[in-house]
Write an enzyme that holds these catalytic residues in place. Structure first.
Site, PDB file in Angstrom:
ATOM      1  N   HIS A 177      -2.467   4.615  12.265  1.00  0.00           N
ATOM      2  CA  HIS A 177      -3.815   4.355  12.744  1.00  0.00           C
ATOM      3  C   HIS A 177      -3.765   3.613  14.065  1.00  0.00           C
ATOM      4  O   HIS A 177      -2.807   2.886  14.328  1.00  0.00           O
ATOM      5  CB  HIS A 177      -4.589   3.524  11.712  1.00  0.00           C
ATOM      6  N   CYS A 178      -4.792   3.813  14.880  1.00  0.00           N
ATOM      7  CA  CYS A 178      -4.872   3.048  16.129  1.00  0.00           C
ATOM      8  C   CYS A 178      -6.282   3.092  16.691  1.00  0.00           C
ATOM      9  O   CYS A 178      -7.098   3.918  16.298  1.00  0.00           O
ATOM     10  CB  CYS A 178      -3.876   3.595  17.154  1.00  0.00           C
TER      11      CYS A 178
END
Lengths: 568, 157
Positions: free
Chosen positions: B67-68
């Site tokens: 995730h980012c």
């Protein structure tokens, strides 16, 4: 002859019944000490047994011997590693903490009972120390693992605080018997002598004893006996030399136990039975010694003093003593509540009796009520408290057995069973690589299977590992069905502790963090918060409910940190 | 935020083959930018790799949730990938990963996205959900099983 056999039947029968009930006590969460005590009372003059045992001198002698064995055992089991996180707070609790507890309780008792302040203070000193065996007995049976800081503090505290309580008691008895004695430097000198000689003899003779044990080749049972006899000798020598025998014997155990990075577990197991014997005999005897019908008069004041001790004196003393140390409020509360009183106060209550201090039956009976209340109330709720206060770590499997490898430092053979639904089930052997561990054999369906790297682990397998102490702890997390507990405890994601706080803030959009934190690594963050060495389970909450928790340490530095995300 | 709001059929891949972690992120970045033109391929790749540098996003049981946050991202975007061969992901339980859910979120409103991520982790921790995805044998089935799941209904109710 018949008389002798009757006596034997009585004693052995009592011990047998007590031990049998004691094995059950772990299941119902009552300290086994309480079982012995109650059984002794039942067998006594007011109970069904009707044995009129009033020989305080014999009781005193046996209790002293038993205490020496219990403290020796406690020392043997304490790892020097624990001293790195626990020594300073434990030492403060064992000295300042005991004095404060004794003073608060003493003041209250003086007021409540309307007795001379010296007598009140004497009572405070008598009930001043905590009982390690009771605490760990209860914790072990509730299947809880405490975080290292709390566990080692409690452990070391209860080993060290007995000499202090004994000292206060002896001092006050002297003051009561010889009121003309002057306070001042003499008292301090005596304190120094007790602790100084105790520590010196303990370290010197303990070292000698440890060396001797390494050289002697014999079976484990004999080793344990040798240790006990040696410990008792050392105990007596120290007392004769004017030092604290209790401190000396505890230190000797500590040194002997850590001489080769952990005494062979077989010796410990043999020692275990010696400690059980000591405890059971002592408590049976103390139960016999008390006259329950006399207790009735002391019940109400005893209860009041016990409640004051548990709810006011101990918490206040713990809070004040731990001020300079990095404990969070729930850890402090837990340490306050785990001040279980056990054998030492009852034995100490015999001291003034033997010295001939007036009104000491009152002291003895009140002490008895205090100990009973503490064992019953605190003993049965310690596990519940640990869970409520979140000072427990997620459960890990204990090895079925673990044996130290002779000739190698810190290497053990440890056998684990794979529980259905555990992390290890369905994995390849080589996927489980906690540090210094290697699978040496695998037992499946009573057959020995050659462990290959790609052997798939099944539930019910017995796996024998060659590992060091640290990886043995880590291995424990693999074989219990606790994946959910682990995740709930540490959180879903993990990050390395060399990462900077600013990186975490950037990745998760944490905006309102103090700028001085940003340049720290997570390891430094935990170090700063705790003003000392962090332990597994330490927690820091950053903005937006994001919680960081230490998951693993490597050479005293945090290596892995779990991240728990805020729930909806 | 539910899976159906995050995922789209064109961001689901069944049996992606022969990849390493790096190659996987490469393909994820391609897939993301072709489905959402506002996302820059290189930017997605760099951000995912940067997150992985902090520590593995493998949450155990063969699951990874990379995730980012991205400045160019307009709304949360999810990608679901089933790998043909499990790859080493340096997960907490040491187990190789075969199911990957990538979450890309805008920089605004971080609290909301943290909750979405938490929901994803909880969902993938349900054995039934993982099983259903692992038994899907086409991209369509994978997508359908991911968005129409009883487990998610129970979890959010």
């Amino acid at each position: 002859m018949e008389h002798l056999n009757l006596l034997l039947l009585l004693g052995a029968g009592l011990l047998f019944t007590g031990l049998l009930l004691g094995t059950l006590s772990t299941r119902i969460g009552i300290p086994s000490l309480l079982v012995f005590l109650v059984l002794g009372m039942l067998a006594g003059e007011d109970g069904v047994g009707g044995i009129a045992f009033q020989d305080f001198e014999l009781g005193f002698l046996i209790s002293n011997l038993a205490l020496a064995v219990i403290l020796l055992d406690g020392g043997l089991r304490t790892r020097l590693d624990a001293f790195r996180v626990g020594l300073r707070p434990a030492l403060t609790l064992a000295t300042l903490g005991v004095v404060l507890t004794a003073m608060f309780t003493g003041a209250f008792a003086t007021w409540l009972l309307g007795v001379d302040w010296r007598l009140g203070l004497l009572l405070g000193g008598i009930v001043g120390s905590t009982d390690a065996a009771a605490v760990f007995n209860v914790l072990k049976s509730s299947g809880l693992r405490l975080n290292e800081r709390v566990a080692s503090t409690l452990e070391i505290e209860s080993g060290l605080n007995d000499p202090m309580a004994i000292f206060i008691t002896v001092l006050l008895i002297e003051i009561l018997m010889y009121p003309e004695i002057s306070w001042g430097p003499g008292v301090l000198l005596q304190l120094l002598q007790q602790f100084g000689i105790g520590a010196l003899v303990g370290v010197l003779l303990g070292g000698l004893l440890a060396e001797l044990m390494l050289r002697v080749r014999s079976n484990e049972g004999l080793h344990a006996l040798l240790l006990c006899a040696g410990g008792a000798t050392l105990f007596a020598i120290t007392n004769l030399a004017g030092g604290s025998g209790f401190l000396a014997v505890y230190l000797a155990g500590l040194i002997a136990g850590n001489r080769r990075k952990g005494t062979s577990d077989n010796v410990l197991r043999a020692m275990d039975s010696m400690a059980w014997l000591a405890q059971s005999v002592m408590f049976l005897l103390l139960g016999l010694l008390v006259t329950p019908s006399d207790l009735v008069h002391s019940l109400l004041p005893g209860l009041a003093i016990a409640l004051f001790l548990m709810l006011v004196a101990r918490p206040a003393a713990v809070w004040l003593s731990l001020l300079p140390f990095a404990f969070n409020p729930s850890e402090r509360t837990f340490i306050s509540w785990t001040g279980l009183r056990g054998a030492v106060p009852i034995v100490l209550a015999v001291f003034p009796l033997l010295a001939g201090v007036e009104e000491t039956m009152l002291l003895f009976n009140i002490t008895f009520v205090v100990v009973l209340t503490s064992l019953l109330l605190q003993g049965s709720t310690v596990g519940w408290f640990a869970r409520r206060l979140h000072v427990g770590l997620p459960p890990a499997a204990a090895p079925l057995n673990a044996t130290a490898v002779e000739g190698a430092d810190d290497r053990y053979l440890a056998q684990f069973v794979v529980e259905p639904g555990s992390r290890a089930e369905g994995k390849h052997l080589d996927e489980i690589i906690p540090g210094q561990a290697r699978a040496v054999s695998l037992v499946r369906g009573r057959q020995l299977v050659e462990p290959e790297e790609d052997s798939v682990i099944r539930a019910g397998d017995h796996i024998l590992w060659l590992c060091d102490h640290a990886s043995q702890e880590q291995l424990g997390e693999w074989f219990l069905a606790t994946t959910t507990a682990l995740r709930r405890y540490y959180g879903d994601f993990t990050v390395r502790a060399t990462v900077k706080v600013s990186d975490v803030a950037l990745t998760y959009g944490l905006t309102d963090l103090p700028p001085e934190l940003m340049h720290l690594t997570l390891d430094e963050l935990f170090r700063n918060r705790r003003r000392g060495r962090p332990v597994v389970g330490d927690t820091v909450t950053l903005g937006q409910g994001l919680r960081l928790r230490v998951r693993a340490l490597d050479n005293d530095h945090v290596s892995l940190v779990g991240i728990r995300l805020p729930k909806k | 935020m539910r899976i159906r709001e995050l995922l789209a059929p064109d961001r689901t891949r069944y049996n992606l083959e022969g990849v390493s972690k790096k190659r996987l992120f490469d393909q994820v970045a391609q897939l993301a930018s072709s489905s959402r033109p506002e996302l820059d391929e290189q930017e997605v790749f760099d951000a995912l790799v940067a997150r992985e540098r902090l520590g593995s996003t493998g949450i155990g049981e063969g699951i990874a949730i990379p995730h980012c946050r991205l400045p160019s991202c307009l709304q949360p975007v999810g990608l679901l990938i089933r790998l043909e061969e499990p790859i080493d992901f340096d997960s907490v339980d040491g187990r190789p990963v075969d199911l990957v859910f990538v979450l890309l979120v805008p920089e605004s409103n971080p609290e909301h996205h943290l909750r979405t991520l938490s929901h994803l982790a909880a969902l993938f921790n349900e054995p039934e959900y993982r099983e259903a995805l692992r038994q899907s044998n086409s991209t369509e089935a994978l997508y359908r099983n991911a968005v129409d799941s009883e487990t998610e209904l129970q979890l959010t109710s």
